[in-house]
Design an enzyme around this catalytic site. Structure first.
Site, short mmCIF file in Angstrom:
data_model
loop_
_atom_site.label_atom_id
_atom_site.label_comp_id
_atom_site.label_asym_id
_atom_site.label_seq_id
_atom_site.Cartn_x
_atom_site.Cartn_y
_atom_site.Cartn_z
N PRO A 95 28.48 -19.85 -173.40
CA PRO A 95 29.11 -21.10 -173.81
C PRO A 95 28.26 -22.31 -173.36
O PRO A 95 27.73 -22.32 -172.24
CB PRO A 95 30.46 -21.09 -173.09
N GLY A 116 28.70 -24.97 -167.54
CA GLY A 116 28.34 -24.56 -166.19
C GLY A 116 27.86 -23.13 -166.08
O GLY A 116 27.70 -22.60 -164.99
N GLY A 160 24.96 -22.12 -167.32
CA GLY A 160 23.49 -22.09 -167.36
C GLY A 160 22.92 -21.83 -168.74
O GLY A 160 21.81 -21.30 -168.85
N SER A 161 23.63 -22.25 -169.79
CA SER A 161 23.14 -21.92 -171.14
C SER A 161 21.79 -22.58 -171.43
O SER A 161 20.91 -21.95 -172.01
CB SER A 161 24.19 -22.27 -172.19
N ALA A 202 19.37 -23.45 -169.36
CA ALA A 202 18.30 -22.77 -168.61
C ALA A 202 18.00 -21.41 -169.23
O ALA A 202 16.84 -21.02 -169.36
CB ALA A 202 18.71 -22.61 -167.14
N ALA A 203 19.05 -20.69 -169.65
CA ALA A 203 18.83 -19.35 -170.21
C ALA A 203 18.07 -19.43 -171.53
O ALA A 203 17.18 -18.60 -171.78
CB ALA A 203 20.17 -18.64 -170.40
N ASP A 223 19.63 -23.53 -161.29
CA ASP A 223 19.90 -22.84 -162.56
C ASP A 223 18.67 -22.08 -163.05
O ASP A 223 18.74 -20.89 -163.36
CB ASP A 223 20.30 -23.86 -163.65
O1 PMV Z 1 26.83 -27.44 -164.30
P1 PMV Z 1 25.84 -26.45 -163.81
O2 PMV Z 1 26.36 -25.07 -163.63
O3 PMV Z 1 24.54 -26.47 -164.51
O4 PMV Z 1 25.55 -26.74 -162.31
C1 PMV Z 1 25.25 -27.96 -161.79
C2 PMV Z 1 25.09 -27.80 -160.33
C3 PMV Z 1 24.95 -29.08 -159.59
O5 PMV Z 1 24.84 -28.74 -158.23
C4 PMV Z 1 26.19 -29.95 -159.78
C5 PMV Z 1 23.74 -29.85 -160.04
C6 PMV Z 1 22.44 -29.18 -159.69
O6 PMV Z 1 21.43 -29.59 -160.30
O7 PMV Z 1 22.38 -28.31 -158.82
#
Ligand code: PMV
Length: 322
Positions: free
Chosen positions: A105, A109, A111-112, A114-115, A156
């Site tokens: 999704p 959050g 990691g889409s 980055a993946a 990520d």
């Molecule tokens: O929203 P996500 O899962 O990509 O995570 C962000 C994590 C944070 O700590 C809020 C930001 C970061 O860059 O680490």
């Protein structure tokens, strides 16, 4: 054709505080994946197909700030090989066709972004005959992540590249991060519940920065408390006591609430999971929307998953961290 995939991820502990130098723990979620297929094409140019977002375009026509364009160009420049000529360049030479699909999704959050970058960078560099090593894949993905996030910590790209649980501490002043891949002594089950609300990580990170600028002492105290939770969580995981993660999740969630990055929807799902018998629950990632996670005994996973759906979760994933 050359294919590469990369998993999603969840942050178990330490989001936001990780941006300020505290450690964080993240694990891959292998049930969802991004996939990149690269093949030679009779058509000149580099053609990108991302059917999920209705994108079918030649590279030169994408804005340079587009994450897919940035990832592709980063591979061309890392390999110091020119991009196959775009159509306007003519020449009749063949080009490349790149297809991106993902079951992760978006903006939740997991990691889409980055993946997608990791899969794309791996498949493209391998197709060009010079597969990039993990350090490069992670570093190039980090550069692309800056477009999504502004000031990403780097967690990520790290967990998605290595596809292993990581203990991550951001490097200070341009220093490289500390990345420790750590063993899981006993596997444990996590239920992931998606609020269905988009989670603009960049905004949540910027809001936390405003709070930090307004009262550094208070925010540093919250970050340090989260850092202690992360260290205790790592010990519990390595020591084979994953049930101890439950109360640590609850504490971490309370601190994230104080940092204003939770929301009524996340709190409702966290509460529903606890009431259904989860050992602990918290938001995961940037917050405000996106996902929450709950630690469960394996036998209760379905009950908690059903409770999350009943409380409004749009999507529920049960994953085993092993
Ligand atoms: O929203 P996500 O899962 O990509 O995570 C962000 C994590 C944070 O700590 C809020 C930001 C970061 O860059 O680490």
């Amino acid at each position: 054709m050359t294919t590469a995939t990369a998993p999603g991820k969840i942050i178990l502990f330490g989001e936001h505080a990780v941006v300020y130098g505290q450690p964080a723990l993240a694990v891959p979620v292998t049930q969802v994946r991004a996939k990149a297929d690269v093949s030679d094409s009779p058509r000149p140019g580099t053609w990108i197909h991302a059917p999920d977002i209705g994108l079918h375009e030649e590279l030169s026509r994408l804005a340079p700030g587009h994450p897919l364009s940035a990832a592709i160009r980063s591979v061309f420049s890392a390999l110091a090989s020119p991009s196959p000529s775009p159509p306007a360049g003519g020449g009749g030479e063949g080009g490349l066709s790149i297809t991106i699909t993902s079951t992760i999704p978006v903006a939740s959050g997991l990691g889409s972004g980055a993946a997608v970058s990791v899969a794309l960078i791996r498949a493209l560099s391998a197709h060009l005959g010079r597969p990039l090593p993990d350090e490069w894949v992670s570093a190039l993905t980090y550069e692309v992540e800056k477009i999504h996030h502004g000031t990403p910590s780097g967690i990520d790209n790290t967990v998605v590249t290595y596809a292993r649980p990581v203990y991550f501490v951001r490097g200070r002043g341009g220093e490289p991060p500390t990345i420790e891949v750590f063993p899981i002594a006993r596997s444990f089950t996590i239920v992931i519940g998606d609020t269905g609300l988009p989670a603009p990580t960049k905004e949540a990170v910027a809001d936390v920065r405003c709070l930090w600028e307004a009262d550094r002492e208070r925010m540093e105290r919250l970050f340090a408390a989260i850092g202690s939770i992360v260290r205790a969580a790592r010990q519990a995981i390595e020591g084979g006591y994953p049930e101890r993660l439950g109360p640590l999740m609850d504490e971490n969630h309370a601190l994230l609430q104080e940092m204003t990055v939770s929301s009524a929807e996340l709190d409702r799902l966290v509460e529903a999971a606890r009431e259904a018998g989860a050992l602990g629950a918290k938001l995961s990632g940037g917050g405000r929307g996106g996902n929450m996670i709950a630690l469960v005994e394996e036998a209760r996973a379905r009950i908690v998953a059903d409770a999350l759906r009943a409380a409004g979760a749009r999507r529920v994933i049960i994953t085993t961290v092993a």
